[in-house]
Design a protein around this motif. Structure first.
Motif, PDB file in Angstrom:
ATOM      1  N   GLU A 167       0.844  -1.195   0.000  1.00 33.39           N
ATOM      2  CA  GLU A 167       0.000   0.000   0.000  1.00 33.39           C
ATOM      3  C   GLU A 167       0.879   1.244   0.000  1.00 33.39           C
ATOM      4  O   GLU A 167       1.899   1.293   0.693  1.00 33.39           O
ATOM      5  N   TYR A 168       0.436   2.236  -0.770  1.00 33.99           N
ATOM      6  CA  TYR A 168       1.172   3.489  -0.895  1.00 33.99           C
ATOM      7  C   TYR A 168       0.204   4.653  -0.754  1.00 33.99           C
ATOM      8  O   TYR A 168      -0.910   4.609  -1.278  1.00 33.99           O
ATOM      9  N   SER A 169       0.642   5.694  -0.059  1.00 33.17           N
ATOM     10  CA  SER A 169      -0.114   6.948   0.020  1.00 33.17           C
ATOM     11  C   SER A 169       0.616   7.968  -0.846  1.00 33.17           C
ATOM     12  O   SER A 169       1.781   8.283  -0.595  1.00 33.17           O
ATOM     13  N   ILE A 170      -0.080   8.465  -1.843  1.00 33.24           N
ATOM     14  CA  ILE A 170       0.528   9.360  -2.817  1.00 33.24           C
ATOM     15  C   ILE A 170       0.032  10.781  -2.578  1.00 33.24           C
ATOM     16  O   ILE A 170      -1.164  11.005  -2.405  1.00 33.24           O
ATOM     17  N   ASP A 171       0.977  11.725  -2.552  1.00 34.06           N
ATOM     18  CA  ASP A 171       0.618  13.144  -2.481  1.00 34.06           C
ATOM     19  C   ASP A 171       1.504  13.897  -3.484  1.00 34.06           C
ATOM     20  O   ASP A 171       2.173  13.271  -4.305  1.00 34.06           O
TER      21      ASP A 171
ATOM     22  N   PHE B  14       8.926  14.383  -8.156  1.00 31.87           N
ATOM     23  CA  PHE B  14      10.036  13.605  -8.719  1.00 31.87           C
ATOM     24  C   PHE B  14       9.947  13.530 -10.237  1.00 31.87           C
ATOM     25  O   PHE B  14      10.937  13.345 -10.925  1.00 31.87           O
ATOM     26  N   TYR B  15       8.734  13.677 -10.755  1.00 30.02           N
ATOM     27  CA  TYR B  15       8.512  13.617 -12.199  1.00 30.02           C
ATOM     28  C   TYR B  15       8.329  15.010 -12.814  1.00 30.02           C
ATOM     29  O   TYR B  15       7.974  15.116 -13.980  1.00 30.02           O
ATOM     30  N   ASN B  16       8.529  16.049 -12.031  1.00 28.71           N
ATOM     31  CA  ASN B  16       8.327  17.439 -12.466  1.00 28.71           C
ATOM     32  C   ASN B  16       6.930  17.642 -13.042  1.00 28.71           C
ATOM     33  O   ASN B  16       6.740  18.314 -14.043  1.00 28.71           O
ATOM     34  N   TYR B  17       5.955  17.027 -12.391  1.00 24.58           N
ATOM     35  CA  TYR B  17       4.560  17.117 -12.822  1.00 24.58           C
ATOM     36  C   TYR B  17       3.831  18.032 -11.854  1.00 24.58           C
ATOM     37  O   TYR B  17       3.725  17.724 -10.663  1.00 24.58           O
ATOM     38  N   SER B  18       3.327  19.158 -12.365  1.00 24.10           N
ATOM     39  CA  SER B  18       2.723  20.148 -11.476  1.00 24.10           C
ATOM     40  C   SER B  18       1.281  20.481 -11.842  1.00 24.10           C
ATOM     41  O   SER B  18       0.806  21.572 -11.566  1.00 24.10           O
ATOM     42  N   GLU B  19       0.572  19.562 -12.467  1.00 23.61           N
ATOM     43  CA  GLU B  19      -0.821  19.792 -12.850  1.00 23.61           C
ATOM     44  C   GLU B  19      -1.755  19.810 -11.631  1.00 23.61           C
ATOM     45  O   GLU B  19      -2.826  20.399 -11.690  1.00 23.61           O
TER      46      GLU B  19
ATOM     47  N   GLU C 219       1.993   6.803 -14.016  1.00 28.85           N
ATOM     48  CA  GLU C 219       1.248   6.764 -15.269  1.00 28.85           C
ATOM     49  C   GLU C 219      -0.227   6.432 -15.031  1.00 28.85           C
ATOM     50  O   GLU C 219      -1.105   7.017 -15.670  1.00 28.85           O
ATOM     51  N   MET C 220      -0.502   5.505 -14.128  1.00 33.48           N
ATOM     52  CA  MET C 220      -1.877   5.122 -13.851  1.00 33.48           C
ATOM     53  C   MET C 220      -2.680   6.307 -13.325  1.00 33.48           C
ATOM     54  O   MET C 220      -3.813   6.552 -13.748  1.00 33.48           O
ATOM     55  N   ILE C 221      -2.098   7.085 -12.416  1.00 30.33           N
ATOM     56  CA  ILE C 221      -2.806   8.222 -11.822  1.00 30.33           C
ATOM     57  C   ILE C 221      -2.998   9.337 -12.843  1.00 30.33           C
ATOM     58  O   ILE C 221      -4.089   9.886 -12.987  1.00 30.33           O
ATOM     59  N   VAL C 222      -1.956   9.678 -13.561  1.00 36.81           N
ATOM     60  CA  VAL C 222      -2.046  10.771 -14.539  1.00 36.81           C
ATOM     61  C   VAL C 222      -3.057  10.432 -15.631  1.00 36.81           C
ATOM     62  O   VAL C 222      -3.839  11.287 -16.052  1.00 36.81           O
ATOM     63  N   LEU C 223      -3.093   9.190 -16.065  1.00 31.30           N
ATOM     64  CA  LEU C 223      -4.032   8.790 -17.108  1.00 31.30           C
ATOM     65  C   LEU C 223      -5.460   8.640 -16.587  1.00 31.30           C
ATOM     66  O   LEU C 223      -6.407   8.613 -17.377  1.00 31.30           O
TER      67      LEU C 223
END
Length: 178
Positions: free
Chosen positions: A22-26, A32-37, A120-124
């Protein structure tokens, strides 16, 4: 990806059978991916890892919210997302991720990192058009919507008139039949 080592799965020491991770994502994960959407995010990811003698079956499941701007009003809102990603991991002579459902790892590998798959799963899972729920139900009050309503093109009721030349041509067709 040194900071993403918590997403490494060392499968050599695991017994055959089902294992849960299990992972908690924030937002720190997306940095880490320079994703700021996302203005903020809170997503729970569960990884069901089934180890078999010659391959692994993985099922990623994500659910949570991401704070994104509305495409109509540009106001931020919490968008609920859910997603599933199945993956089969096999072994071969070299690393190969050309097929999105099958990952091939070299025989000598003893661990692999699942962070890229989670990312990828979250962004998509986020839809390409994001509309605030209050815009959809008509309760949103904002400057952007007021301006859009003000600039909306009003349809005028027009009386249908035809060109008299076409009327003459229509008469020719009906006269020819009789």
């Amino acid at each position: 990806m040194k900071d993403l080592k918590q997403y490494n799965i060392q499968f050599v020491g695991l017994k055959e059978g089902k294992h849960l991770f299990e992972y908690s994502i924030d937002n720190t994960f997306f940095e880490f991916y320079n994703y700021s959407e996302f203005k903020k995010s809170s997503i729970n990811v569960t990884l069901e890892f089934v180890k078999k003698s010659t391959f692994f079956e993985l099922l990623f499941t994500a659910s949570g919210t991401v704070n994104v701007p509305c495409d109509v009003t540009n106001e931020y809102f919490d968008l609920e997302i859910t997603s599933k990603l199945p993956l089969v991991v096999k072994f071969g002579p070299e690393y190969n991720d050309d097929n999105e459902e099958i990952l091939i790892l070299p025989h000598e590998v003893y661990q692999f990192n699942v962070a890229q798959f989670i990312y990828e799963m979250i962004v998509l899972a986020v839809p390409s058009k994001r509309v605030h729920p209050k815009v959809l139900d008509g309760t949103m009050k904002s400057e952007a919507l007021s301006k859009l309503e003000e600039l909306e093109i009003k349809e005028e009721k027009t009386v249908e008139t035809t060109d008299p030349r076409w009327d003459k041509l229509k008469n020719l067709i009906t006269e020819k039949k009789t």
